[in-house]
Design an enzyme around this catalytic site. Structure first.
Site, PDB file in Angstrom:
ATOM      1  N   TYR A  20       0.858  -1.189   0.000  1.00 51.12           N
ATOM      2  CA  TYR A  20       0.000   0.000   0.000  1.00 51.12           C
ATOM      3  C   TYR A  20       0.887   1.229   0.000  1.00 51.12           C
ATOM      4  CZ  TYR A  20      -3.403   3.443   1.855  1.00 51.12           C
ATOM      5  OH  TYR A  20      -4.212   4.543   2.046  1.00 51.12           O
ATOM      6  N   ASP A  29       9.387   3.111  -1.052  1.00 49.45           N
ATOM      7  CA  ASP A  29       8.400   3.759  -0.192  1.00 49.45           C
ATOM      8  C   ASP A  29       8.764   3.506   1.272  1.00 49.45           C
ATOM      9  OD1 ASP A  29       4.751   3.512   0.180  1.00 49.45           O
ATOM     10  OD2 ASP A  29       6.295   4.532   1.351  1.00 49.45           O
ATOM     11  N   LYS A  40       5.006   9.964   8.277  1.00 45.13           N
ATOM     12  CA  LYS A  40       4.938   9.477   9.651  1.00 45.13           C
ATOM     13  C   LYS A  40       6.032  10.067  10.548  1.00 45.13           C
ATOM     14  CE  LYS A  40       2.732   5.287   7.924  1.00 45.13           C
ATOM     15  NZ  LYS A  40       1.354   5.203   8.481  1.00 45.13           N
TER      16      LYS A  40
HETATM   17  P1  KE4 Z   1      -0.626   8.431   4.521  1.00 45.20           P
HETATM   18  O1  KE4 Z   1      -1.263   9.108   3.327  1.00 45.20           O
HETATM   19  O2  KE4 Z   1      -1.643   7.577   5.288  1.00 45.20           O
HETATM   20  O3  KE4 Z   1       0.148   9.398   5.394  1.00 45.20           O
HETATM   21  O4  KE4 Z   1       0.497   7.399   3.987  1.00 45.20           O
HETATM   22  C1  KE4 Z   1       0.137   6.422   3.053  1.00 45.20           C
HETATM   23  C2  KE4 Z   1       1.145   5.291   3.137  1.00 45.20           C
HETATM   24  C3  KE4 Z   1       2.120   5.198   2.156  1.00 45.20           C
HETATM   25  N1  KE4 Z   1       3.049   4.218   2.183  1.00 45.20           N
HETATM   26  C4  KE4 Z   1       3.050   3.297   3.179  1.00 45.20           C
HETATM   27  C5  KE4 Z   1       4.091   2.217   3.183  1.00 45.20           C
HETATM   28  C6  KE4 Z   1       2.076   3.348   4.210  1.00 45.20           C
HETATM   29  O5  KE4 Z   1       2.088   2.404   5.177  1.00 45.20           O
HETATM   30  C7  KE4 Z   1       1.104   4.360   4.187  1.00 45.20           C
HETATM   31  C8  KE4 Z   1       0.007   4.458   5.226  1.00 45.20           C
HETATM   32  N2  KE4 Z   1       0.001   3.443   6.229  1.00 45.20           N
HETATM   33  C9  KE4 Z   1      -1.280   3.137   6.809  1.00 45.20           C
HETATM   34  C10 KE4 Z   1      -1.070   2.003   7.821  1.00 45.20           C
HETATM   35  N3  KE4 Z   1      -1.081   0.742   7.195  1.00 45.20           N
HETATM   36  C11 KE4 Z   1      -1.914   4.337   7.440  1.00 45.20           C
HETATM   37  C12 KE4 Z   1      -3.101   4.032   8.322  1.00 45.20           C
HETATM   38  C13 KE4 Z   1      -4.380   4.534   7.711  1.00 45.20           C
HETATM   39  O6  KE4 Z   1      -4.573   4.396   6.483  1.00 45.20           O
HETATM   40  O7  KE4 Z   1      -5.207   5.042   8.503  1.00 45.20           O
END
Ligand code: KE4
Length: 428
Positions: A145, A240, A268
């Site tokens: 993801y 990523d 993060k």
């Molecule tokens: P954000 O747009 O949520 O800040 O980041 C997206 C993203 C991109 N790349 C990786 C490897 C990620 O894990 C994420 C987001 N992680 C999720 C947790 N699995 C965020 C939690 C959520 O969607 O509420």
């Protein structure tokens, strides 16, 4: 069962105002059943909900709270920055300082651009790779993801997978058709993809370690193969590190695996919980970005002074407290305890870990890819999740998410977690 009257009342009202009552799907507990609780405060490794329940937190707001919640150095930095104004929309010194610090920690970063989320970082990195190569196709991996940009919501692993619906409505077929989704850790599959499409491939994007379908790791040599195939084809290797950056090492997963990606994405930890994303890498690629080059990317709040101050304070504290050694020790202790607890309870649990990131799959292992992960017993995980919650321990509310340890966790916290797991596993 913990008291939850106030959380239930809040959730009932939230459902009237916010789709599903949440601002991000995974928080809705749909993968484990029941309803989410509402948090009023967090400190160190602990969160406190509106009903006064105090929970040991192994989610850490999905990664940012690597130093624990409300870390004093971060809070002080944010307060001081806030006193000087919350946003300028004009360059501020913090952007320069944090950019320099990231370049010191991550040698592959020649230049970096700050934005406001991991999604934005990955979306922008892909647009940049497409603009730089003048190609359309991208490769991602099932179970991975990279945020919710249209061209990436094709077999996304977090959220969409949890709903058992690997594609998202609203994504035009014309977008998805440029995204090749390959099985992770399958060398032949990616060799074949490059053999078939190499000259059309703008980029390959992969997580530092896949941690949006639980947690599985690259087989030895796999990331080196991706690097070489990209180099040979003139494609951009996008790494990523939104989750792994500054978590697995100062230099993230690319330091652990001795990789030199062409572009890397961050989020993060780099904002210490404030909304920050970033993408960076080879200067010849980054200089294609507006205002220098033809690839447009922008953001009102990009480089926000509070977020820059928070991120800088976090990196400084990580370095000053020798955080990575502590996180490795705590991770080892949790792993040993959980493996023993599952063995004693005669429950098949495959515990997978790297540093302070972990996942306990309720299946015989090992788990090397999404297909392996999908063999997990989700119903059994859901029971385990709620059993642990009743013991005051908050795990990620999905079998297909990773857990996170912070430097605020103590060996005694880990022992208590293992004791609780031993008790709950026996009830499954
Ligand atoms: P954000 O747009 O949520 O800040 O980041 C997206 C993203 C991109 N790349 C990786 C490897 C990620 O894990 C994420 C987001 N992680 C999720 C947790 N699995 C965020 C939690 C959520 O969607 O509420």
């Amino acid at each position: 069962m913990l008291p939850r009257g106030k959380s239930d009342a809040l959730f009932a009202e939230a459902l009237n105002h916010i789709p599903g009552g949440v601002n991000s799907p995974v928080r809705a507990f749909r993968a484990v059943g029941g309803a989410p609780f509402f948090v009023t405060s967090a400190k160190g490794a602990w969160i406190t909900d509106v009903d006064g329940n105090r929970l040991l937190d192994y989610v850490g707001t999905w990664g940012p709270a690597i130093l624990g919640h409300a870390y004093p150095g971060i809070i002080d930095a944010v307060k001081a920055a806030a006193d000087r104004g919350t946003s300028f929309g004009i360059p501020n010194p913090g952007e320069v300082t944090l950019a320099r610090r990231v370049k010191e920690w991550v040698p592959s970063i020649g230049k970096i651009r700050f934005c406001n989320s991991g999604t934005e970082a990955c979306m922008s990195a892909i647009r940049l790779a497409r603009g730089f190569t003048r190609r359309d196709k991208i490769i991602k991996f099932d179970g991975c993801y990279h945020g919710h940009a249209d061209s990436l919501l094709v077999k996304a692993g977090s959220g969409a997978l949890t709903f058992g619906n690997p594609d998202s409505a609203g994504v035009p077929a014309d977008f998805a058709k440029h995204t090749l989704v390959l099985p992770f850790n399958d060398a032949e599959a990616i060799r074949a993809a490059f053999a078939a499409h190499g000259p059309e491939i703008a980029a390959v994007i992969v997580e530092g370690v896949p941690a949006n379908a639980g947690l599985y790791l690259p087989r030895p040599g796999y990331y080196e193969l991706i690097t070489q195939l990209c180099r040979d084809a003139g494609s951009v290797f996008i790494f990523d590190e939104v989750m792994t950056g500054f978590r697995l090492a100062k230099g993230g997963a690319q330091e652990r695996y001795s990789l030199t990606p062409d572009l890397s994405c961050f989020g993060k930890i780099i904002g210490a919980g404030l909304p920050v994303g970033a993408f960076g890498g080879r200067t010849d690629i980054m200089d294609c970005l507006a205002p220098l080059g033809p690839v447009y990317q922008a953001g009102t709040l990009s480089g926000n002074p509070l977020a820059m101050a928070a991120g800088l304070a976090a990196l400084e504290a990580l370095e000053a407290t020798k955080a990575y050694e502590r996180l490795e020790q705590l991770g080892l202790q949790l792993e040993a305890g959980m493996v023993e607890a599952a063995r004693a309870a005669k429950i098949p649990v495959t515990w997978q870990r790297i540093g302070s990131m972990f996942c306990g799959y309720f299946t015989e292992g090992p788990v090397w890819n999404l297909a392996d992960a999908m063999k997990s017993d989700r119903a059994r995980f859901a029971k385990f999740f709620h059993g642990m919650l009743a013991e005051g321990i908050y795990l990620a509310p999905s079998q297909f998410e990773a857990g996170f340890i912070s430097t605020a966790h103590t060996p005694e916290d880990i022992d208590a977690t293992v004791r609780a797991a031993a008790k709950v596993l026996k009830t499954l």
